[in-house]
Design a protein around this motif. Sequence first.
Motif, mmCIF file in Angstrom:
data_model
loop_
_atom_site.group_PDB
_atom_site.id
_atom_site.type_symbol
_atom_site.label_atom_id
_atom_site.label_comp_id
_atom_site.label_asym_id
_atom_site.label_seq_id
_atom_site.Cartn_x
_atom_site.Cartn_y
_atom_site.Cartn_z
ATOM 1 N N PHE A 9 0.820 -1.210 0.000
ATOM 2 C CA PHE A 9 0.000 0.000 0.000
ATOM 3 C C PHE A 9 0.855 1.262 0.000
ATOM 4 C CE2 PHE A 9 -3.420 -2.743 2.070
ATOM 5 C CZ PHE A 9 -4.039 -2.984 0.856
ATOM 6 N N CYS A 10 1.937 1.249 0.781
ATOM 7 C CA CYS A 10 2.838 2.410 0.790
ATOM 8 C C CYS A 10 3.478 2.614 -0.582
ATOM 9 C CB CYS A 10 3.918 2.238 1.857
ATOM 10 S SG CYS A 10 3.317 2.346 3.544
ATOM 11 N N ALA A 11 3.908 1.529 -1.188
ATOM 12 C CA ALA A 11 4.542 1.627 -2.509
ATOM 13 C C ALA A 11 3.544 2.123 -3.553
ATOM 14 C CB ALA A 11 5.122 0.275 -2.918
ATOM 15 N N LEU A 12 2.302 1.659 -3.459
ATOM 16 C CA LEU A 12 1.289 2.114 -4.423
ATOM 17 C C LEU A 12 0.991 3.599 -4.265
ATOM 18 C CD1 LEU A 12 -1.221 -0.881 -4.423
ATOM 19 C CD2 LEU A 12 0.317 -0.177 -6.262
ATOM 20 N N ILE A 13 0.964 4.073 -3.030
ATOM 21 C CA ILE A 13 0.705 5.493 -2.780
ATOM 22 C C ILE A 13 1.863 6.344 -3.297
ATOM 23 C CG2 ILE A 13 0.474 7.232 -0.960
ATOM 24 C CD1 ILE A 13 -1.100 5.059 0.637
ATOM 25 N N ILE A 14 3.077 5.886 -3.045
ATOM 26 C CA ILE A 14 4.270 6.650 -3.429
ATOM 27 C C ILE A 14 4.544 6.550 -4.927
ATOM 28 C CG2 ILE A 14 6.772 6.777 -3.115
ATOM 29 C CD1 ILE A 14 6.319 5.925 -0.222
ATOM 30 N N LYS A 15 4.109 5.464 -5.552
ATOM 31 C CA LYS A 15 4.429 5.201 -6.954
ATOM 32 C C LYS A 15 4.003 6.336 -7.889
ATOM 33 C CE LYS A 15 4.451 1.226 -9.982
ATOM 34 N NZ LYS A 15 3.992 -0.144 -10.137
ATOM 35 N N ASP A 16 2.868 6.962 -7.607
ATOM 36 C CA ASP A 16 2.403 8.063 -8.458
ATOM 37 C C ASP A 16 3.334 9.269 -8.402
ATOM 38 O OD1 ASP A 16 0.224 6.612 -9.276
ATOM 39 O OD2 ASP A 16 -1.095 7.398 -7.703
ATOM 40 N N LYS A 17 3.956 9.480 -7.240
ATOM 41 C CA LYS A 17 4.803 10.665 -7.057
ATOM 42 C C LYS A 17 6.260 10.417 -7.399
ATOM 43 C CE LYS A 17 1.635 12.384 -3.679
ATOM 44 N NZ LYS A 17 1.275 12.589 -2.341
ATOM 45 N N ASN A 18 6.756 9.204 -7.049
ATOM 46 C CA ASN A 18 8.168 8.925 -7.266
ATOM 47 C C ASN A 18 8.343 7.410 -7.430
ATOM 48 O OD1 ASN A 18 10.958 8.697 -7.232
ATOM 49 N ND2 ASN A 18 11.201 10.343 -5.728
ATOM 50 N N ARG A 19 8.508 6.972 -8.669
ATOM 51 C CA ARG A 19 8.630 5.535 -8.950
ATOM 52 C C ARG A 19 9.908 4.936 -8.356
ATOM 53 N NH1 ARG A 19 5.393 3.134 -12.633
ATOM 54 N NH2 ARG A 19 7.011 1.670 -13.252
ATOM 55 N N THR A 20 10.972 5.716 -8.316
ATOM 56 C CA THR A 20 12.239 5.212 -7.784
ATOM 57 C C THR A 20 12.118 4.897 -6.310
ATOM 58 O OG1 THR A 20 13.424 6.541 -9.417
ATOM 59 C CG2 THR A 20 14.690 5.703 -7.551
ATOM 60 N N VAL A 21 11.519 5.790 -5.559
ATOM 61 C CA VAL A 21 11.350 5.566 -4.125
ATOM 62 C C VAL A 21 10.414 4.383 -3.885
ATOM 63 C CG1 VAL A 21 10.489 6.573 -1.969
ATOM 64 C CG2 VAL A 21 11.868 7.952 -3.516
ATOM 65 N N ALA A 22 9.379 4.261 -4.702
ATOM 66 C CA ALA A 22 8.466 3.132 -4.569
ATOM 67 C C ALA A 22 9.191 1.807 -4.830
ATOM 68 C CB ALA A 22 7.282 3.293 -5.513
ATOM 69 N N ALA A 23 10.061 1.787 -5.825
ATOM 70 C CA ALA A 23 10.834 0.575 -6.119
ATOM 71 C C ALA A 23 11.779 0.238 -4.971
ATOM 72 C CB ALA A 23 11.619 0.750 -7.416
ATOM 73 N N LEU A 24 12.438 1.258 -4.439
ATOM 74 C CA LEU A 24 13.334 1.029 -3.302
ATOM 75 C C LEU A 24 12.566 0.553 -2.071
ATOM 76 C CD1 LEU A 24 15.754 4.073 -3.667
ATOM 77 C CD2 LEU A 24 16.249 1.663 -4.118
ATOM 78 N N LEU A 25 11.372 1.081 -1.881
ATOM 79 C CA LEU A 25 10.529 0.639 -0.769
ATOM 80 C C LEU A 25 10.142 -0.824 -0.945
ATOM 81 C CD1 LEU A 25 8.929 1.361 1.794
ATOM 82 C CD2 LEU A 25 7.052 2.034 0.317
ATOM 83 N N SER A 26 9.816 -1.216 -2.152
ATOM 84 C CA SER A 26 9.475 -2.618 -2.419
ATOM 85 C C SER A 26 10.663 -3.539 -2.160
ATOM 86 C CB SER A 26 9.021 -2.791 -3.864
ATOM 87 O OG SER A 26 7.822 -2.110 -4.084
ATOM 88 N N ILE A 27 11.841 -3.122 -2.589
ATOM 89 C CA ILE A 27 13.039 -3.927 -2.352
ATOM 90 C C ILE A 27 13.323 -4.032 -0.858
ATOM 91 C CG2 ILE A 27 15.549 -4.003 -2.665
ATOM 92 C CD1 ILE A 27 15.063 -2.699 -5.434
ATOM 93 N N ALA A 28 13.242 -2.911 -0.160
ATOM 94 C CA ALA A 28 13.484 -2.923 1.289
ATOM 95 C C ALA A 28 12.456 -3.802 1.993
ATOM 96 C CB ALA A 28 13.439 -1.502 1.838
ATOM 97 N N GLY A 29 11.209 -3.723 1.568
ATOM 98 C CA GLY A 29 10.180 -4.573 2.159
ATOM 99 C C GLY A 29 10.443 -6.042 1.922
ATOM 100 N N GLY A 30 10.880 -6.374 0.718
ATOM 101 C CA GLY A 30 11.204 -7.760 0.409
ATOM 102 C C GLY A 30 12.362 -8.277 1.244
ATOM 103 N N VAL A 31 13.381 -7.457 1.405
ATOM 104 C CA VAL A 31 14.531 -7.850 2.230
ATOM 105 C C VAL A 31 14.097 -8.025 3.685
ATOM 106 C CG1 VAL A 31 16.763 -7.066 3.111
ATOM 107 C CG2 VAL A 31 16.239 -6.854 0.683
ATOM 108 N N MET A 32 13.237 -7.116 4.150
ATOM 109 C CA MET A 32 12.744 -7.200 5.523
ATOM 110 C C MET A 32 11.935 -8.493 5.728
ATOM 111 S SD MET A 32 10.155 -4.608 7.486
ATOM 112 C CE MET A 32 8.779 -5.075 6.442
ATOM 113 N N LEU A 33 11.087 -8.821 4.780
ATOM 114 C CA LEU A 33 10.288 -10.039 4.893
ATOM 115 C C LEU A 33 11.163 -11.288 4.808
ATOM 116 C CD1 LEU A 33 7.195 -9.028 2.781
ATOM 117 C CD2 LEU A 33 7.321 -9.295 5.255
#
Length: 126
Positions: A13-37
């Motif tokens: 949900f955070c990545a989807l919200i951020i994706k409209d404003k900044n795709r790079t940050v959304a991608a980094l958030l997804s990667i960080a989330g995956g590493v965390m999981l």
Amino acid sequence: MIKIAGCALAVLFCALIIKDKNRTVAALLSIAGGVMLFGAVAGELADIVVAVKAFSDSSGITDSYIKLMLKALGITILTQFVADICRDNGENALASITETAAKIAVVAMLLPLFGTIISIVGGLLK
């Protein structure tokens, strides 16, 4: 598992919200989330490795073969993670190439195991 699913949905949900404003940050958030999981289940992965080691010790299978299989499993898990991130960011060709490269790496790594199996089968047929 409920905690992992909840964290995954929160990151999504955070990545989807951020994706409209900044795709790079959304991608980094997804990667960080995956590493965390992945970090959350790393302890269970260690338990699996210990159990497989115990099985190999009791069955008499050579440790080198078990290590090869665990490496192949690690390669496939990491490849799936990277390919999914590539696809999420619209890089389908890069994802496919990554998967193909991983398949080649796994087959090359397991060639000694294939050779052993072929020699065993050949010995049984004689």
